[in-house]
Design a protein around this motif. Structure first.
Motif, PDB file in Angstrom:
ATOM      1  N   LEU A  21       0.821  -1.201   0.000  1.00 30.74           N
ATOM      2  CA  LEU A  21       0.000   0.000   0.000  1.00 30.74           C
ATOM      3  C   LEU A  21       0.859   1.257   0.000  1.00 30.74           C
ATOM      4  O   LEU A  21       0.536   2.250  -0.666  1.00 30.74           O
ATOM      5  CB  LEU A  21      -0.928   0.001   1.217  1.00 30.74           C
ATOM      6  CG  LEU A  21      -2.141  -0.914   1.149  1.00 30.74           C
ATOM      7  CD1 LEU A  21      -2.941  -0.834   2.435  1.00 30.74           C
ATOM      8  CD2 LEU A  21      -3.023  -0.564  -0.046  1.00 30.74           C
ATOM      9  N   ALA A  22       1.946   1.240   0.759  1.00 31.34           N
ATOM     10  CA  ALA A  22       2.811   2.418   0.813  1.00 31.34           C
ATOM     11  C   ALA A  22       3.376   2.744  -0.571  1.00 31.34           C
ATOM     12  O   ALA A  22       3.339   3.894  -1.021  1.00 31.34           O
ATOM     13  CB  ALA A  22       3.945   2.180   1.812  1.00 31.34           C
ATOM     14  N   LEU A  23       3.898   1.714  -1.247  1.00 32.84           N
ATOM     15  CA  LEU A  23       4.427   1.929  -2.591  1.00 32.84           C
ATOM     16  C   LEU A  23       3.327   2.345  -3.566  1.00 32.84           C
ATOM     17  O   LEU A  23       3.524   3.207  -4.424  1.00 32.84           O
ATOM     18  CB  LEU A  23       5.128   0.660  -3.081  1.00 32.84           C
ATOM     19  CG  LEU A  23       6.426   0.277  -2.351  1.00 32.84           C
ATOM     20  CD1 LEU A  23       6.929  -1.066  -2.837  1.00 32.84           C
ATOM     21  CD2 LEU A  23       7.484   1.353  -2.542  1.00 32.84           C
ATOM     22  N   GLN A  29       0.066   8.957  -6.054  1.00 31.56           N
ATOM     23  CA  GLN A  29       0.180  10.391  -5.812  1.00 31.56           C
ATOM     24  C   GLN A  29       1.041  11.060  -6.870  1.00 31.56           C
ATOM     25  O   GLN A  29       0.701  12.133  -7.385  1.00 31.56           O
ATOM     26  CB  GLN A  29       0.761  10.635  -4.415  1.00 31.56           C
ATOM     27  CG  GLN A  29      -0.215  10.352  -3.290  1.00 31.56           C
ATOM     28  CD  GLN A  29       0.392  10.571  -1.921  1.00 31.56           C
ATOM     29  OE1 GLN A  29       1.615  10.637  -1.787  1.00 31.56           O
ATOM     30  NE2 GLN A  29      -0.449  10.684  -0.914  1.00 31.56           N
ATOM     31  N   GLN A  30       2.176  10.428  -7.196  1.00 24.90           N
ATOM     32  CA  GLN A  30       3.031  10.978  -8.241  1.00 24.90           C
ATOM     33  C   GLN A  30       2.317  10.977  -9.593  1.00 24.90           C
ATOM     34  O   GLN A  30       2.420  11.941 -10.374  1.00 24.90           O
ATOM     35  CB  GLN A  30       4.331  10.182  -8.323  1.00 24.90           C
ATOM     36  CG  GLN A  30       5.214  10.327  -7.085  1.00 24.90           C
ATOM     37  CD  GLN A  30       6.451   9.459  -7.163  1.00 24.90           C
ATOM     38  OE1 GLN A  30       6.555   8.587  -8.026  1.00 24.90           O
ATOM     39  NE2 GLN A  30       7.396   9.693  -6.255  1.00 24.90           N
ATOM     40  N   ASN A  31       1.594   9.912  -9.850  1.00 32.44           N
ATOM     41  CA  ASN A  31       0.859   9.813 -11.116  1.00 32.44           C
ATOM     42  C   ASN A  31      -0.227  10.877 -11.195  1.00 32.44           C
ATOM     43  O   ASN A  31      -0.441  11.501 -12.249  1.00 32.44           O
ATOM     44  CB  ASN A  31       0.256   8.413 -11.230  1.00 32.44           C
ATOM     45  CG  ASN A  31      -0.233   8.134 -12.643  1.00 32.44           C
ATOM     46  OD1 ASN A  31       0.034   8.888 -13.558  1.00 32.44           O
ATOM     47  ND2 ASN A  31      -0.946   7.045 -12.805  1.00 32.44           N
ATOM     48  N   GLU A  32      -0.909  11.103 -10.082  1.00 29.93           N
ATOM     49  CA  GLU A  32      -1.965  12.110 -10.067  1.00 29.93           C
ATOM     50  C   GLU A  32      -1.379  13.502 -10.292  1.00 29.93           C
ATOM     51  O   GLU A  32      -1.949  14.320 -11.024  1.00 29.93           O
ATOM     52  CB  GLU A  32      -2.707  12.062  -8.738  1.00 29.93           C
ATOM     53  CG  GLU A  32      -3.900  13.017  -8.670  1.00 29.93           C
ATOM     54  CD  GLU A  32      -4.642  12.922  -7.350  1.00 29.93           C
ATOM     55  OE1 GLU A  32      -5.739  13.473  -7.260  1.00 29.93           O
ATOM     56  OE2 GLU A  32      -4.109  12.287  -6.417  1.00 29.93           O
ATOM     57  N   THR A  33      -0.226  13.778  -9.650  1.00 33.81           N
ATOM     58  CA  THR A  33       0.425  15.075  -9.855  1.00 33.81           C
ATOM     59  C   THR A  33       0.805  15.275 -11.308  1.00 33.81           C
ATOM     60  O   THR A  33       0.610  16.356 -11.892  1.00 33.81           O
ATOM     61  CB  THR A  33       1.670  15.173  -8.960  1.00 33.81           C
ATOM     62  OG1 THR A  33       1.290  15.001  -7.591  1.00 33.81           O
ATOM     63  CG2 THR A  33       2.348  16.515  -9.128  1.00 33.81           C
ATOM     64  N   MET A  34       1.329  14.226 -11.926  1.00 34.32           N
ATOM     65  CA  MET A  34       1.720  14.312 -13.328  1.00 34.32           C
ATOM     66  C   MET A  34       0.504  14.531 -14.224  1.00 34.32           C
ATOM     67  O   MET A  34       0.544  15.324 -15.179  1.00 34.32           O
ATOM     68  CB  MET A  34       2.456  13.030 -13.729  1.00 34.32           C
ATOM     69  CG  MET A  34       2.998  13.045 -15.154  1.00 34.32           C
ATOM     70  SD  MET A  34       4.008  11.598 -15.494  1.00 34.32           S
ATOM     71  CE  MET A  34       2.795  10.280 -15.263  1.00 34.32           C
ATOM     72  N   TRP A 284      -6.258   6.673 -14.887  1.00 37.49           N
ATOM     73  CA  TRP A 284      -5.760   6.621 -13.508  1.00 37.49           C
ATOM     74  C   TRP A 284      -6.641   5.718 -12.642  1.00 37.49           C
ATOM     75  O   TRP A 284      -6.150   4.923 -11.847  1.00 37.49           O
ATOM     76  CB  TRP A 284      -5.715   8.031 -12.941  1.00 37.49           C
ATOM     77  CG  TRP A 284      -5.159   8.122 -11.545  1.00 37.49           C
ATOM     78  CD1 TRP A 284      -3.864   8.209 -11.176  1.00 37.49           C
ATOM     79  CD2 TRP A 284      -5.924   8.144 -10.335  1.00 37.49           C
ATOM     80  NE1 TRP A 284      -3.740   8.274  -9.816  1.00 37.49           N
ATOM     81  CE2 TRP A 284      -4.997   8.231  -9.265  1.00 37.49           C
ATOM     82  CE3 TRP A 284      -7.275   8.085 -10.041  1.00 37.49           C
ATOM     83  CZ2 TRP A 284      -5.388   8.267  -7.942  1.00 37.49           C
ATOM     84  CZ3 TRP A 284      -7.666   8.117  -8.712  1.00 37.49           C
ATOM     85  CH2 TRP A 284      -6.736   8.213  -7.689  1.00 37.49           C
ATOM     86  N   GLU A 285      -7.966   5.848 -12.800  1.00 35.59           N
ATOM     87  CA  GLU A 285      -8.883   5.004 -12.035  1.00 35.59           C
ATOM     88  C   GLU A 285      -8.763   3.548 -12.466  1.00 35.59           C
ATOM     89  O   GLU A 285      -8.888   2.641 -11.643  1.00 35.59           O
ATOM     90  CB  GLU A 285     -10.316   5.503 -12.228  1.00 35.59           C
ATOM     91  CG  GLU A 285     -10.585   6.842 -11.558  1.00 35.59           C
ATOM     92  CD  GLU A 285     -11.990   7.338 -11.822  1.00 35.59           C
ATOM     93  OE1 GLU A 285     -12.699   6.669 -12.622  1.00 35.59           O
ATOM     94  OE2 GLU A 285     -12.375   8.368 -11.247  1.00 35.59           O
ATOM     95  N   GLN A 286      -8.493   3.322 -13.750  1.00 38.17           N
ATOM     96  CA  GLN A 286      -8.296   1.948 -14.222  1.00 38.17           C
ATOM     97  C   GLN A 286      -7.062   1.334 -13.555  1.00 38.17           C
ATOM     98  O   GLN A 286      -7.092   0.182 -13.116  1.00 38.17           O
ATOM     99  CB  GLN A 286      -8.157   1.946 -15.740  1.00 38.17           C
ATOM    100  CG  GLN A 286      -8.031   0.552 -16.353  1.00 38.17           C
ATOM    101  CD  GLN A 286      -7.910   0.601 -17.863  1.00 38.17           C
ATOM    102  OE1 GLN A 286      -7.883   1.672 -18.453  1.00 38.17           O
ATOM    103  NE2 GLN A 286      -7.816  -0.545 -18.480  1.00 38.17           N
ATOM    104  N   GLN A 287      -5.977   2.121 -13.484  1.00 37.84           N
ATOM    105  CA  GLN A 287      -4.778   1.629 -12.801  1.00 37.84           C
ATOM    106  C   GLN A 287      -5.042   1.402 -11.317  1.00 37.84           C
ATOM    107  O   GLN A 287      -4.574   0.417 -10.731  1.00 37.84           O
ATOM    108  CB  GLN A 287      -3.633   2.633 -12.979  1.00 37.84           C
ATOM    109  CG  GLN A 287      -3.025   2.639 -14.375  1.00 37.84           C
ATOM    110  CD  GLN A 287      -1.835   3.561 -14.441  1.00 37.84           C
ATOM    111  OE1 GLN A 287      -1.836   4.645 -13.843  1.00 37.84           O
ATOM    112  NE2 GLN A 287      -0.800   3.132 -15.141  1.00 37.84           N
TER     113      GLN A 287
END
Length: 550
Positions: A21-23, A29-34, A284-287
């Motif tokens: 979960l941490a990873l 979060q990084q993906n959402e920022t991008m 993103w939601e699919q991932q």
């Protein structure tokens, strides 16, 4: 044991779940920022493209209006107007109107062309009633410095579209301002240019007026000609106060969108670029869902392995605990299967021996308890019945009468009482003997029991007297029952002397009354009725009619 097993499984799951979960959270979060940065960049590009196209279009229209304003017909017409040659004014104005109408036919984006003098008075127009365009208070000074005046765009209900008016001064040969040419354009002319179908990023472009109404959009379905749509004022203020900054809000179709805004000062137009929030985050939601499914599968695998490892330890102990719990609750029919040859197997064997001994002890206790219950039932029966007749005794009779009186007080449904006396019983008893007398009493009691219903009560009141309680029965029905008893008991066979004896009964009958507040009063009334039956000659029924019937 369940807690031990649960702890083993929980520990195994947590050991796998926490790092994953941490990873996963860090990655998302990084993906959402991008994603946010990419969307912001694309929306800015979309808004900038629309802003450039709008500026170019307005400049083109200004050039068009300037070119029209240099027309010789307009200059001569206004010059003649200013010279006030009244004999030519009417013809000149018609000439101007014909010229404006001909120009209007050649320009698709133009809705109205109007010529005004320096005071803003309409000289000629292609429309009978032109759209009123207010020139600034500093006109024509503004025209002298700026060259043209672009009015803020607005929604026009008559044309059911957004319009933009441009005023350009009409100059004389000597460069004096004679008036102005006001051209009103249909903003729909630029709609196809707001977004490049090939190069522009996905999304919608909205053009809003100063009041926040959507005048134009790259998607025609967004604009409602009958009811112009507006954005939430608070959202619109934030977008205008922070141009180019990404924000999520509710779009014109009531869907969740991401968007940003730029404000054009000349003319005052707010350009908003939006994109459907769901489409932005679809991948993103699919991932995220794939990651959640993967974590679920890993947890399931780890939990299965942990379950199998703990099963061999916990299950035998769990069976012993469950069996012990059943014994504590009183279930001794417990037999555990012993398949192990270790300490747990020895414990299981000793447990089975213990339950065998408990079952034997329980059987002995149940046998003794059954015998005790039989004796208690017999004692209870003897405590409420008369030993000679089997009818209820005096104590039970008192309880029955009190219960009937309480019911009568609640529901006002009457019951009847019969008091029966065997005529001349003392003579029979003295002449035949006490054994024969008891047999006569028992015979009469038997016939009384056979003559009443299951819901009625019969009791031996004392000696040769009996009392019958007829539940929910009025005195008229009670009389019929009394006569049936008297007739049924007329002949009693006495085996002691081997004879059938003629036995007569005197019966008093009453119905419950409101004044019967105690069994003493009730028994006194029925005893008086019995006395009247005896005084009338015995072998008969005497009833006391209720007061309501008299």
């Amino acid at each position: 044991m369940r807690s031990i097993k649960s702890k083993i499984i929980v520990f195994s799951i947590l050991a796998t779940l926490i790092p994953s979960l941490a990873l996963g959270i860090l990655s998302f979060q990084q993906n959402e920022t991008m994603i946010n940065e990419n969307v912001t960049r694309e929306l800015r590009a979309l808004a900038n493209y629309a802003s450039r196209e709008l500026d170019l279009w307005i400049k083109e229209q200004i050039l068009t209006v300037r070119e029209l304003a240099t027309s010789k017909i307009l200059i001569e017409g206004l010059s003649l107007e200013n010279q006030s040659k009244k004999n030519k004014l009417i013809a000149q104005r018609k000439s101007l109107e014909l010229y404006l109408k001909s120009v209007h036919k050649r320009l698709d984006a133009v809705l109205e062309l109007t010529v005004v003098d320096v005071d803003g008075k309409v000289i000629a127009s292609n429309m009978e009633t032109p759209f009123p365009v207010k020139l600034s208070q500093n006109w024509p000074q503004d025209a002298s410095t700026q060259g043209e005046v672009v009015a803020p765009p607005q929604w026009n209900a008559d044309y059911a579209t957004a319009i933009l008016s441009i005023a350009v001064p009409i100059l004389s040969v000597d460069d004096f301002i004679l008036g102005a040419l006001i051209v009103t354009f249909d903003l729909r002319d630029i709609q196809s240019n707001l977004k490049d179908k090939v190069k522009s990023p996905p999304g919608d472009v909205l053009l809003l007026d100063a009041n926040g109404f959507i005048m134009l959009a790259s998607d025609t379905s967004i604009v409602n000609p009958d009811n112009p749509v507006t954005l939430d004022p608070a959202v619109l203020k934030r977008l205008r106060d922070h141009p180019g900054e990404y924000e999520i809000f509710q779009g014109p179709r009531q869907e969740k969108v991401a968007g940003l805004a730029y404000v054009s000062e000349k003319p005052l137009i707010t350009i908003i670029a939006t994109r459907n929030h769901q489409l932005i985050y679809a991948f993103w939601e699919q991932q995220r869902n794939f990651f959640a499914s993967l974590i679920s599968i890993i947890i399931l695998i780890v939990a299965t392995i942990a379950f199998q490892m703990s099963h061999a330890i916990v299950v035998p102990l769990r069976k012993l605990i469950d069996a012990t719990e059943r014994i504590v609750k009183g279930d001794l029919n417990v037999e555990l299967m012993n398949t192990q040859r270790n300490e747990l197997g020895q414990l299981t064997q000793m447990f089975n021996q213990m339950t065998d001994q408990l079952r034997r002890d329980q059987a002995a206790i149940e046998q003794a308890s059954a015998a005790m219950q039989q004796k208690n039932a017999l004692l209870e029966t003897l405590s409420v019945t008369d030993s000679l007749t089997g009818l209820y005794n005096r104590n039970k009779l008192n309880a029955i009468i009190n219960d009937q009186l309480a019911r009568y007080e609640r529901n006002k449904r009457p019951f009847s009482v019969l008091m029966i006396d065997v005529d001349h019983f003392k003579t029979l008893n003295d002449s035949l003997g006490h054994v024969a007398g008891d047999e006569i009493i028992a015979g009469v009691a038997k016939r009384i029991s056979q003559s009443i219903r299951n819901v009625d009560f019969a009791a031996r009141y004392g000696g040769d007297e009996f009392i019958i309680i007829l539940a929910d029965t009025a005195v008229n029905e009670a009389l019929k029952t009394a006569e049936r008893i008297r007739a049924h008991a007329a002949n009693v066979h006495c085996s002691t002397i081997n004879k059938t004896l003629k036995v007569t009964l005197s019966i008093g009958v009453i119905q419950s009354e409101p004044e019967d507040i105690s069994l003493t009063i009730l028994l006194s009334r029925v005893d008086s009725a019995l006395y009247e039956a005896k005084r009338a000659g015995r072998d008969q029924v005497y009833s006391v009619l209720p007061k309501s019937a008299t």
